[in-house]
Design a protein around this motif. Sequence first.
Motif, PDB file in Angstrom:
ATOM      1  N   PHE A  93       0.638  -1.169   0.060  1.00 50.12           N
ATOM      2  CA  PHE A  93      -0.164   0.282   0.057  1.00 50.12           C
ATOM      3  C   PHE A  93       0.989   1.155  -0.103  1.00 50.12           C
ATOM      4  N   SER A  94       1.960   1.309   0.796  1.00 53.67           N
ATOM      5  CA  SER A  94       2.834   2.429   0.715  1.00 53.67           C
ATOM      6  C   SER A  94       3.405   2.652  -0.813  1.00 53.67           C
ATOM      7  N   PHE A  95       3.821   1.609  -1.412  1.00 53.83           N
ATOM      8  CA  PHE A  95       4.332   1.624  -2.792  1.00 53.83           C
ATOM      9  C   PHE A  95       3.176   2.123  -3.602  1.00 53.83           C
ATOM     10  N   ILE A  96       2.162   1.787  -3.749  1.00 47.36           N
ATOM     11  CA  ILE A  96       0.862   2.184  -4.438  1.00 47.36           C
ATOM     12  C   ILE A  96       0.662   3.646  -4.200  1.00 47.36           C
ATOM     13  N   TYR A  97       0.601   4.017  -2.834  1.00 46.45           N
ATOM     14  CA  TYR A  97       0.424   5.504  -2.603  1.00 46.45           C
ATOM     15  C   TYR A  97       1.490   6.392  -3.194  1.00 46.45           C
ATOM     16  N   ILE A  98       2.667   5.972  -2.932  1.00 46.65           N
ATOM     17  CA  ILE A  98       3.640   6.878  -3.425  1.00 46.65           C
ATOM     18  C   ILE A  98       3.834   6.978  -4.906  1.00 46.65           C
ATOM     19  N   THR A  99       3.601   5.807  -5.666  1.00 50.20           N
ATOM     20  CA  THR A  99       3.394   5.741  -6.861  1.00 50.20           C
ATOM     21  C   THR A  99       2.320   6.788  -7.423  1.00 50.20           C
ATOM     22  N   ALA A 100       1.154   6.484  -6.958  1.00 56.11           N
ATOM     23  CA  ALA A 100       0.174   7.432  -7.236  1.00 56.11           C
ATOM     24  C   ALA A 100       0.155   8.954  -7.142  1.00 56.11           C
ATOM     25  N   ALA A 101       0.824   9.268  -6.101  1.00 54.81           N
ATOM     26  CA  ALA A 101       1.426  10.597  -5.561  1.00 54.81           C
ATOM     27  C   ALA A 101       2.219  11.371  -6.484  1.00 54.81           C
ATOM     28  N   ALA A 102       3.246  10.194  -6.920  1.00 52.55           N
ATOM     29  CA  ALA A 102       4.344  10.800  -7.841  1.00 52.55           C
ATOM     30  C   ALA A 102       3.639  11.309  -9.278  1.00 52.55           C
ATOM     31  N   GLN A 103       2.874  10.543  -9.509  1.00 54.37           N
ATOM     32  CA  GLN A 103       2.049  10.838 -10.791  1.00 54.37           C
ATOM     33  C   GLN A 103       1.169  12.116 -10.827  1.00 54.37           C
ATOM     34  N   ASP A 104       0.511  12.286  -9.627  1.00 53.91           N
ATOM     35  CA  ASP A 104       0.028  13.537  -9.813  1.00 53.91           C
ATOM     36  C   ASP A 104       0.742  14.832  -9.423  1.00 53.91           C
ATOM     37  N   LYS A 105       2.184  14.875  -9.393  1.00 52.19           N
ATOM     38  CA  LYS A 105       2.898  15.815  -8.857  1.00 52.19           C
ATOM     39  C   LYS A 105       2.610  17.000  -9.814  1.00 52.19           C
ATOM     40  N   LYS A 106       2.613  18.199  -9.232  1.00 52.43           N
ATOM     41  CA  LYS A 106       2.558  19.265 -10.361  1.00 52.43           C
ATOM     42  C   LYS A 106       3.822  19.919 -10.234  1.00 52.43           C
ATOM     43  N   PRO A 107       4.283  20.530 -11.468  1.00 53.47           N
ATOM     44  CA  PRO A 107       5.558  21.299 -11.440  1.00 53.47           C
ATOM     45  C   PRO A 107       5.256  22.637 -10.757  1.00 53.47           C
ATOM     46  N   ASP A 108       6.447  23.356 -10.241  1.00 53.19           N
ATOM     47  CA  ASP A 108       6.262  24.549  -9.515  1.00 53.19           C
ATOM     48  C   ASP A 108       6.168  25.625 -10.668  1.00 53.19           C
ATOM     49  N   LEU A 109       5.164  26.079 -10.763  1.00 54.02           N
ATOM     50  CA  LEU A 109       4.779  27.109 -11.857  1.00 54.02           C
ATOM     51  C   LEU A 109       4.750  28.567 -11.148  1.00 54.02           C
ATOM     52  N   PRO A 110       5.169  29.583 -12.088  1.00 59.88           N
ATOM     53  CA  PRO A 110       5.335  30.904 -11.478  1.00 59.88           C
ATOM     54  C   PRO A 110       3.843  31.644 -11.582  1.00 59.88           C
ATOM     55  N   ILE A 111       3.218  32.052 -10.660  1.00 57.71           N
ATOM     56  CA  ILE A 111       1.929  32.674 -10.817  1.00 57.71           C
ATOM     57  C   ILE A 111       2.059  34.098 -10.439  1.00 57.71           C
ATOM     58  N   ASP A 112       1.721  35.054 -11.334  1.00 58.53           N
ATOM     59  CA  ASP A 112       1.675  36.370 -11.207  1.00 58.53           C
ATOM     60  C   ASP A 112       0.911  36.808 -10.044  1.00 58.53           C
ATOM     61  N   ASP A 113       1.349  37.566  -9.065  1.00 59.62           N
ATOM     62  CA  ASP A 113       0.554  38.098  -7.855  1.00 59.62           C
ATOM     63  C   ASP A 113      -0.721  38.906  -8.409  1.00 59.62           C
ATOM     64  N   GLY A 114      -0.570  39.684  -9.306  1.00 64.38           N
ATOM     65  CA  GLY A 114      -1.788  40.627  -9.657  1.00 64.38           C
ATOM     66  C   GLY A 114      -2.885  39.864 -10.533  1.00 64.38           C
ATOM     67  N   THR A 115      -2.488  39.112 -11.611  1.00 57.34           N
ATOM     68  CA  THR A 115      -3.259  38.450 -12.542  1.00 57.34           C
ATOM     69  C   THR A 115      -3.849  36.992 -12.162  1.00 57.34           C
ATOM     70  N   LYS A 116      -3.145  36.537 -11.235  1.00 60.86           N
ATOM     71  CA  LYS A 116      -3.137  35.066 -10.910  1.00 60.86           C
ATOM     72  C   LYS A 116      -3.139  34.188 -12.031  1.00 60.86           C
ATOM     73  N   LEU A 117      -2.443  34.472 -13.207  1.00 61.12           N
ATOM     74  CA  LEU A 117      -1.957  33.617 -14.158  1.00 61.12           C
ATOM     75  C   LEU A 117      -0.696  33.047 -14.208  1.00 61.12           C
ATOM     76  N   ILE A 118      -0.515  31.751 -14.746  1.00 59.53           N
ATOM     77  CA  ILE A 118       0.856  31.289 -14.829  1.00 59.53           C
ATOM     78  C   ILE A 118       1.605  32.172 -15.686  1.00 59.53           C
ATOM     79  N   THR A 119       2.697  32.837 -15.164  1.00 61.35           N
ATOM     80  CA  THR A 119       3.446  33.744 -15.888  1.00 61.35           C
ATOM     81  C   THR A 119       5.034  33.748 -15.910  1.00 61.35           C
ATOM     82  N   TYR A 120       5.806  33.538 -16.837  1.00 57.60           N
ATOM     83  CA  TYR A 120       7.072  33.253 -16.830  1.00 57.60           C
ATOM     84  C   TYR A 120       7.418  34.879 -17.563  1.00 57.60           C
ATOM     85  N   SER A 121       8.495  35.286 -16.939  1.00 63.90           N
ATOM     86  CA  SER A 121       9.086  36.648 -17.158  1.00 63.90           C
ATOM     87  C   SER A 121      10.617  36.693 -17.095  1.00 63.90           C
ATOM     88  N   LYS A 122      11.307  37.342 -17.765  1.00 60.90           N
ATOM     89  CA  LYS A 122      12.738  37.510 -17.691  1.00 60.90           C
ATOM     90  C   LYS A 122      13.229  38.715 -18.333  1.00 60.90           C
TER      91      LYS A 122
END
Length: 182
Positions: A10-39
């Motif tokens: 069950f630990s293996f199943i849980y860890i595998t399932a959790a790893a599949q749903d892992k979202k990337p750390d996306l930059p969110i603009d504070d004002g617009t609340k949209l995913i925003t990459y800026s450089k």
Amino acid sequence: MMKLNLLLLFSFIYITAAAQDKKPDLPIDDGTKLITYSKVMEMPGVTKDSLFAKALAWCNSYFTNPADVIREKDAESGKILCKARFKVMNPPDKKGLTTEGGVVQYSMNLLFKEGRYKIVLTEYNWKQASNYPAEKWMDTTNAFYKPEYAHYLQQVSDKSKEILSAFEKGMKMDNSKKKDDW
């Protein structure tokens, strides 16, 4: 021993399932609340017009159909607006086959001043009958959430980083003068 085996299973199943749903750390603009990459990149001694021309040349070579992608180009104000798209793929099925998950459209704003430029990638929308903001993929509590959304978000992150890198590389100025050797 049987309890230990079940616990490990069950630990293996849980860890595998959790790893599949892992979202990337996306930059969110504070004002617009949209995913925003800026450089912002400093380019000392390079004129706004030179940066604009270099960026326009990059857009024309990077995008397959630049006439459709470039929506606004204003050298005087130092701005190029692009609306581009890329495909997202579904996670591989049990046989390892990946299928198309749809098309994501995004906005790319290129802004220029004397000696520097700024690139902003934002307004990611999954093209459907009506636009579906990519930020909705982040809400795992939504009744309509699907596990493949985490996979799509990772692709948005990867593609955005690829574009930023390609643009930065394309904006490097060639300071070496070619020798006229004829």
